[in-house]
Design a protein around this motif. Sequence first.
Motif, mmCIF file in Angstrom:
data_model
loop_
_atom_site.group_PDB
_atom_site.id
_atom_site.type_symbol
_atom_site.label_atom_id
_atom_site.label_comp_id
_atom_site.label_asym_id
_atom_site.label_seq_id
_atom_site.Cartn_x
_atom_site.Cartn_y
_atom_site.Cartn_z
ATOM 1 N N ALA A 73 0.809 -1.227 0.000
ATOM 2 C CA ALA A 73 0.000 0.000 0.000
ATOM 3 C C ALA A 73 0.846 1.283 0.000
ATOM 4 O O ALA A 73 0.574 2.188 -0.800
ATOM 5 N N PRO A 74 1.877 1.425 0.865
ATOM 6 C CA PRO A 74 2.636 2.683 0.833
ATOM 7 C C PRO A 74 3.285 2.937 -0.530
ATOM 8 O O PRO A 74 3.349 4.085 -0.996
ATOM 9 N N CYS A 75 3.754 1.883 -1.178
ATOM 10 C CA CYS A 75 4.371 2.007 -2.500
ATOM 11 C C CYS A 75 3.318 2.425 -3.539
ATOM 12 O O CYS A 75 3.552 3.332 -4.347
ATOM 13 N N TYR B 297 -7.896 3.159 -5.585
ATOM 14 C CA TYR B 297 -7.151 2.117 -4.867
ATOM 15 C C TYR B 297 -8.105 0.974 -4.529
ATOM 16 O O TYR B 297 -9.263 1.215 -4.161
ATOM 17 N N PHE B 298 -7.612 -0.238 -4.636
ATOM 18 C CA PHE B 298 -8.439 -1.410 -4.325
ATOM 19 C C PHE B 298 -7.721 -2.246 -3.283
ATOM 20 O O PHE B 298 -6.699 -2.882 -3.548
ATOM 21 N N GLU B 299 -8.277 -2.201 -2.076
ATOM 22 C CA GLU B 299 -7.648 -2.712 -0.859
ATOM 23 C C GLU B 299 -7.955 -4.205 -0.704
ATOM 24 O O GLU B 299 -9.121 -4.608 -0.751
ATOM 25 N N MET B 300 -6.885 -5.000 -0.531
ATOM 26 C CA MET B 300 -7.076 -6.438 -0.301
ATOM 27 C C MET B 300 -6.930 -6.797 1.177
ATOM 28 O O MET B 300 -6.919 -7.958 1.531
ATOM 29 N N GLY B 301 -6.750 -5.773 2.055
ATOM 30 C CA GLY B 301 -6.521 -6.040 3.472
ATOM 31 C C GLY B 301 -5.036 -6.119 3.768
ATOM 32 O O GLY B 301 -4.219 -6.344 2.875
ATOM 33 N N ASN B 302 -4.664 -5.929 5.056
ATOM 34 C CA ASN B 302 -3.271 -6.044 5.500
ATOM 35 C C ASN B 302 -2.314 -5.140 4.714
ATOM 36 O O ASN B 302 -1.231 -5.552 4.314
ATOM 37 N N VAL C 279 -2.488 -0.119 -14.625
ATOM 38 C CA VAL C 279 -2.971 -1.094 -13.638
ATOM 39 C C VAL C 279 -1.753 -1.578 -12.861
ATOM 40 O O VAL C 279 -0.895 -2.291 -13.392
ATOM 41 N N ILE C 280 -1.653 -1.121 -11.598
ATOM 42 C CA ILE C 280 -0.476 -1.412 -10.782
ATOM 43 C C ILE C 280 -0.925 -2.340 -9.655
ATOM 44 O O ILE C 280 -1.699 -1.946 -8.780
ATOM 45 N N THR C 281 -0.456 -3.587 -9.722
ATOM 46 C CA THR C 281 -1.021 -4.630 -8.855
ATOM 47 C C THR C 281 -0.129 -4.945 -7.664
ATOM 48 O O THR C 281 1.075 -4.712 -7.672
ATOM 49 N N ALA C 282 -0.750 -5.526 -6.650
ATOM 50 C CA ALA C 282 -0.056 -6.139 -5.512
ATOM 51 C C ALA C 282 -0.077 -7.654 -5.730
ATOM 52 O O ALA C 282 -0.854 -8.170 -6.530
#
Length: 372
Positions: A24-26, A43-48, A131-134
């Motif tokens: 998230a910070p990145c 932003y799309f939050e997946m938790g943690n 589209v920048i993914t985690a």
Amino acid sequence: MTSAVQLTQELIRFDTVNPPGNEAPCARHLGLILQSAGFHTRYFEMGNSRENLIASLGGDGGRLPICFTGHTDVVPLGASLWSVAPFGGEIADGKIYGRGSTDMKGGVAAFVSAAVKLAPRLAGTPGVVLVITAGEERGCEGAKFLVEQGVLPKAGAMVVAEPTANYVLAGHKGVLWLEAAAKGVTAHGSMPEKGVNAVCKAARAVLALEALDFSNEIHPVLGRPTLNVSWFRGGLNINSVPDEARFGVDVRLVPGIDRDRLLKRFGHATGGDVEFTLMDASDPVWTDPADPWIVETTKVVQSVTGVGSPIGGAAYFTDAAPLKPAMGNPPTVILGPGEPSMAHQTDEFCSIKRIEEAEAIYAEIIARWCKL
Ligand SMILES: [Zn+2]
């Protein structure tokens, strides 16, 4: 605005080792840069503390935007000691060092920089979507999450900025991960004729799978499908007939193979000795190299790098597997500044020249798409 090289350094300084990720910070850092350039960011939050970012600018309704995609997570450092600070982003001898420099913060920095520089000219054009993914490194978690959320726009073309040393790759194999289980009947080890040996059944099945011939399914660029039995477990103790055995099968698929027909073939080859469970699957990604946009992209690359080469395929798989079908199946290239051989390595680095080339290539791809 900082340069693509400085931005790569900044991104390396976020520790996004996955697990746990903490992307998230990145993602927020990139989002703020894009937002101040006029991009619309979500932003799309997946938790943690795990976030995916979709940023877009332009869009005239007449033609779809061009998409660039990359991931912010990186793989763990490994057991070997690094000779440089893995999250330092140090520069020496024309290289940026650090975990993720090659895979793939250099690529993300290059397309974000290119998009920011062209931002003032994107209004009223087909536009750009980033589209920048985690979570890419553990099974494309972030990209799959975006697909499930139904938040991905349609795109007219897609660039996956994974490491290719700025060569154009038109796709990669898919995967089919299976677990096979053999059942038997246990008995005392002194009377094996009273039992059914599950380890022997599983072993026969392994040999039958190993003998399968894929030479009729060779893809002209990606080659043949492969099958690897990756683990095997069975039995409990030395003096019993084992009543259960299991093994894993890692199949790499090429375009044109029907998954269900392949599973039937496996069942036939193993003669009912094992039952297969599908653990995970992702389809191959491929675009015909004769596609006009792919041809144009190779010309852009050649004009920047001076190197022309036949189109290849990637050995690894990418977020394009879930993203491409969800975004309308646009022509897709894998094209990024990282050194493929440095991905996941100790003392990972990315060439500064390649990052600068990639930024110029991406800017030209956007300029042509949006007719700037
Ligand atoms: Zn990667």
